[in-house]
Design an enzyme around this catalytic site. Structure first.
Site, PDB file in Angstrom:
ATOM      1  N   PHE A 268     -63.130  43.831   0.321  1.00  0.00           N
ATOM      2  CA  PHE A 268     -62.819  45.077   1.029  1.00  0.00           C
ATOM      3  C   PHE A 268     -61.445  45.571   0.600  1.00  0.00           C
ATOM      4  CE2 PHE A 268     -65.807  46.154   4.468  1.00  0.00           C
ATOM      5  CZ  PHE A 268     -66.729  45.147   4.275  1.00  0.00           C
TER       6      PHE A 268
ATOM      7  N   ASP B  64     -50.810  38.830   3.992  1.00  0.00           N
ATOM      8  CA  ASP B  64     -50.327  38.561   2.634  1.00  0.00           C
ATOM      9  C   ASP B  64     -49.146  37.594   2.634  1.00  0.00           C
ATOM     10  OD1 ASP B  64     -52.168  40.162   1.317  1.00  0.00           O
ATOM     11  OD2 ASP B  64     -51.038  41.980   1.787  1.00  0.00           O
TER      12      ASP B  64
ATOM     13  N   ASN C  92     -52.274  41.043  12.364  1.00  0.00           N
ATOM     14  CA  ASN C  92     -52.571  42.467  12.192  1.00  0.00           C
ATOM     15  C   ASN C  92     -53.633  42.884  13.206  1.00  0.00           C
ATOM     16  OD1 ASN C  92     -55.275  42.038  10.942  1.00  0.00           O
ATOM     17  ND2 ASN C  92     -54.025  41.018   9.392  1.00  0.00           N
TER      18      ASN C  92
ATOM     19  N   LYS D 211     -58.194  46.362  -7.559  1.00  0.00           N
ATOM     20  CA  LYS D 211     -58.504  45.098  -6.867  1.00  0.00           C
ATOM     21  C   LYS D 211     -59.842  44.519  -7.328  1.00  0.00           C
ATOM     22  CE  LYS D 211     -55.914  46.116  -2.798  1.00  0.00           C
ATOM     23  NZ  LYS D 211     -55.895  46.648  -1.455  1.00  0.00           N
TER      24      LYS D 211
ATOM     25  N   LYS E 107     -39.000  26.837  19.889  1.00  0.00           N
ATOM     26  CA  LYS E 107     -38.987  28.294  20.084  1.00  0.00           C
ATOM     27  C   LYS E 107     -37.661  28.887  19.583  1.00  0.00           C
ATOM     28  CE  LYS E 107     -39.334  31.706  23.684  1.00  0.00           C
ATOM     29  NZ  LYS E 107     -38.948  31.951  25.040  1.00  0.00           N
TER      30      LYS E 107
ATOM     31  N   LYS F 165     -59.632  40.896  -9.027  1.00  0.00           N
ATOM     32  CA  LYS F 165     -60.171  39.795  -8.218  1.00  0.00           C
ATOM     33  C   LYS F 165     -61.608  39.444  -8.599  1.00  0.00           C
ATOM     34  CE  LYS F 165     -57.035  40.993  -4.428  1.00  0.00           C
ATOM     35  NZ  LYS F 165     -56.700  40.737  -3.030  1.00  0.00           N
TER      36      LYS F 165
HETATM   37  O1  C5P Z   1     -55.207  43.068  -1.928  1.00  0.00           O
HETATM   38  P1  C5P Z   1     -55.840  43.274  -0.625  1.00  0.00           P
HETATM   39  O2  C5P Z   1     -55.334  42.388   0.453  1.00  0.00           O
HETATM   40  O3  C5P Z   1     -55.885  44.690  -0.133  1.00  0.00           O
HETATM   41  O4  C5P Z   1     -57.372  42.903  -0.930  1.00  0.00           O
HETATM   42  C1  C5P Z   1     -58.327  42.988   0.052  1.00  0.00           C
HETATM   43  C2  C5P Z   1     -59.435  41.989  -0.212  1.00  0.00           C
HETATM   44  O5  C5P Z   1     -58.889  40.731  -0.571  1.00  0.00           O
HETATM   45  C3  C5P Z   1     -60.241  41.731   1.050  1.00  0.00           C
HETATM   46  O6  C5P Z   1     -61.560  41.460   0.659  1.00  0.00           O
HETATM   47  C4  C5P Z   1     -59.555  40.519   1.637  1.00  0.00           C
HETATM   48  O7  C5P Z   1     -60.419  39.770   2.482  1.00  0.00           O
HETATM   49  C5  C5P Z   1     -59.137  39.741   0.398  1.00  0.00           C
HETATM   50  N1  C5P Z   1     -57.907  38.960   0.545  1.00  0.00           N
HETATM   51  C6  C5P Z   1     -57.938  37.595   0.416  1.00  0.00           C
HETATM   52  N2  C5P Z   1     -56.794  36.852   0.512  1.00  0.00           N
HETATM   53  C7  C5P Z   1     -55.616  37.454   0.738  1.00  0.00           C
HETATM   54  C8  C5P Z   1     -55.553  38.855   0.862  1.00  0.00           C
HETATM   55  C9  C5P Z   1     -56.720  39.574   0.769  1.00  0.00           C
HETATM   56  O8  C5P Z   1     -59.025  37.040   0.217  1.00  0.00           O
HETATM   57  N3  C5P Z   1     -54.517  36.720   0.833  1.00  0.00           N
END
Ligand code: C5P
Length: 401
Positions: free
Chosen positions: A322, A277, A208, A336, A287, A340
Site C-alpha cells: 500500500f 518508519d 499513527n 515503491k 518513565k 520493494k
Molecule cells: O514506504 P512506505 O512506508 O510508504 O511503503 C508502504 C508499504 O510498505 C506498505 O505496504 C507498508 O505496509 C510497507 N512497509 C513495511 N515496512 C515498513 C514500512 C512500510 O512493510 N517499515
C-alpha cells in the site's frame, strides 16, 4: 453482498428467539429480502407481529396455510431462499433435522430445500454438551449443514457455559461467507494490518492513526473467498475476523519477525499495515521525567518489512503493498512498487474525502508492474479488498497462460 439475497430466518422455541428480531433487522438493513418461519413454540417467546413488522413479510407458522391458491407453502419457501438461517436452533429442532423428522413447517421446509442451511444452536449448556446433541450436530455437519457455534457465557437459566446464541454479527458474517464464490481455495494469504507501536518508555509509545480496517477487510474478504488467512496485526480496536488466524504484534520489529516466520508458507502477501518508519533509539526502562526545556528523542530506522519480503519473494508468490501519500501519489507509489519488488501497489491519496485511515471507505488506484493504473471510485473497504483479490487472480491467470 447480501443486497437482494433471499434469506429465510427459521426460529425455533428457545429463550434466544427474541434475538432473532435483531438478526432479521440486520439482514433487512443490508438489503436482503427476509421471510420468517416460526415453530409454534417460538411464538411463545416472541410475537410473529414483531418479526412480520421487521421483515415486512407475513410470518409463516402453520404447515397448512396457503401462500397463494396454487402454492404449497413449504415447497415455495424451500425454493424461495438463497439460504436458511435457523436461529435459534433448539436441541429438539437439530435432533429432528438430523433424524429426518419433518412434522412442522420449519422442519418440513428445511428438508425440502436445496439451499444452504446455517444452524445456530442455542440452549442450556448441559443440553448442548449432551453427547446426543453433539452427535446430531456432527452428523448434520458431515451432510453439509453449516453451523455457527454458540458462545460461552451466562445463560438465561443462570448456568454458565456454552449455549448462548452466537452474536448477530457472527451469524451474518457466516452467511456472507457461505454465499461467496470460493475462488481463492488453496491460497494461503498473509495480511498485515493496523499501526505499530514503538515504545519510548514503560508508558509511552510512538504510533499513527491507522485503524486496521483495510487489513481486516482484506482478511475477511480472503476468508470468504475460500483462502486460508493469517492476519498479523498491530493494536486495533477491531473484532478479530471470523475464521482467520490472528497473530497480534506491537512493534515493527515484532511484526517483521512474525511476517518472516510465515513468509515462505504464504502464496499471497498483502502489506496493509502502517508500519512506523522509525522507533526511539533508546527504550527507557523507567518513565521519562519531565524537566525544564525541550526533550530531544533520537529515532532510528525500523526494518522495511515489505522490502525484506520482496527480496525473498518466490515465483508463485504475489506481493502487494500500500502507499498512502499526500502528494505526487502516482510517482511515489510507482517508485515503491519497483524498489520493494511488489506485483502491484494500492495507492490512496490522503487528501481525498473517504480515503485512508479510520474511514469505512477507501478511494484507491491499483498500479501494477507493467505500468497500468486502475482508478477505482470510492468504495467500502470490503469492495476494495475484493478488487485487490480480483487483480491477484488476474496475475495468477496470466502466469498460467
Ligand atoms: O514506504 P512506505 O512506508 O510508504 O511503503 C508502504 C508499504 O510498505 C506498505 O505496504 C507498508 O505496509 C510497507 N512497509 C513495511 N515496512 C515498513 C514500512 C512500510 O512493510 N517499515
Amino acid at each position: 453482498m447480501l443486497k437482494d439475497k433471499k434469506i429465510i430466518v427459521a426460529i425455533s422455541g428457545g429463550i434466544a428467539a427474541y434475538k432473532a428480531a435483531d438478526l432479521v433487522r440486520a439482514f433487512v438493513k443490508k438489503g436482503a429480502f427476509v421471510k420468517v418461519i416460526m415453530t409454534e413454540n417460538a411464538t411463545k417467546f416472541i410475537t410473529p407481529l414483531t418479526l412480520q413488522t421487521l421483515s415486512s413479510n407475513p410470518v409463516f407458522i402453520d404447515m397448512f396455510s396457503l401462500i397463494k391458491e396454487s402454492e404449497i407453502s413449504h415447497i415455495s419457501l424451500a425454493q424461495y431462499a438463497d439460504i436458511f438461517v435457523v436461529a435459534p436452533a433448539t436441541a429438539n429442532v437439530i435432533g429432528k433435522i438430523a433424524s429426518g423428522i419433518a412434522d412442522d413447517l420449519l422442519t418440513t421446509t428445511i428438508m425440502a430445500t436445496k439451499s444452504p442451511v446455517l444452524i445456530c444452536p442455542a440452549m442450556n449448556t448441559n443440553m448442548y454438551t449432551n453427547a446426543i446433541v453433539q452427535e446430531n450436530i456432527a452428523k448434520l455437519a458431515l451432510r453439509g449443514y453449516y453451523f455457527v457455534d454458540p458462545q460461552c457465557g451466562e445463560l438465561a437459566c443462570k448456568a454458565t457455559g456454552s449455549g448462548r446464541l452466537a452474536e448477530s454479527s457472527d451469524i451474518i458474517e457466516e452467511v456472507e461467507c457461505i454465499l461467496t464464490e470460493k475462488d481463492l481455495v488453496g491460497e494461503r494469504v498473509l495480511v498485515t494490518a493496523g499501526p505499530t507501536r514503538e515504545p519510548l518508555d514503560p508508558v509511552r509509545y510512538i504510533s499513527n492513526y491507522s485503524s486496521g480496517k483495510m487489513g481486516y477487510a482484506l482478511a475477511t474478504a480472503a476468508r470468504r473467498r475460500g483462502a486460508d488467512v493469517l492476519l498479523i496485526s498491530g493494536p486495533t480496536s477491531l473484532k478479530p475476523p471470523r475464521g482467520v488466524k490472528l497473530v497480534p504484534v506491537e512493534s515493527a520489529v515484532e511484526m517483521q519477525t512474525a511476517v518472516m516466520n510465515c513468509l515462505a508458507d504464504s502464496t499471497i502477501i498483502i502489506k496493509a499495515a502502517a508500519v512506523a518508519d522509525y522507533r526511539p533509539a533508546i527504550l527507557s526502562k523507567t518513565k521519562i521525567k519531565k524537566r525544564r526545556g525541550p526533550l530531544v528523542i533520537s529515532l532510528e530506522r525500523n526494518p522495511d518489512i515489505i522490502f525484506e519480503a520482496g527480496k525473498k519473494k518466490k515465483k508463485n508468490q504475489v506481493l502487494v503493498g500500500f502507499a498512502m501519500e499526500s502528494e505526487d501519489l502516482i510517482e511515489n507509489a510507482q517508485k515503491k512498487l519497483k524498489d520493494k519488488r511488489m506485483d502491484f501497489i494500492v495507492a490512496n491519496d490522503l487528501t481525498q474525502e473517504g480515503a485512508g485511515f479510520q474511514s469505512d471507505t477507501n478511494v484507491v488506484k491499483i498500479i501494477d508492474k507493467q505500468g497500468s493504473i486502475k482508478d477505482l471510485p470510492k468504495m467500502g473497504k470490503i469492495e476494495v479488498a475484493n478488487a485487490i483479490f480480483d487483480c491477484v487472480k488476474q496475475i495468477r491467470a496470466k502466469s498460467n497462460e
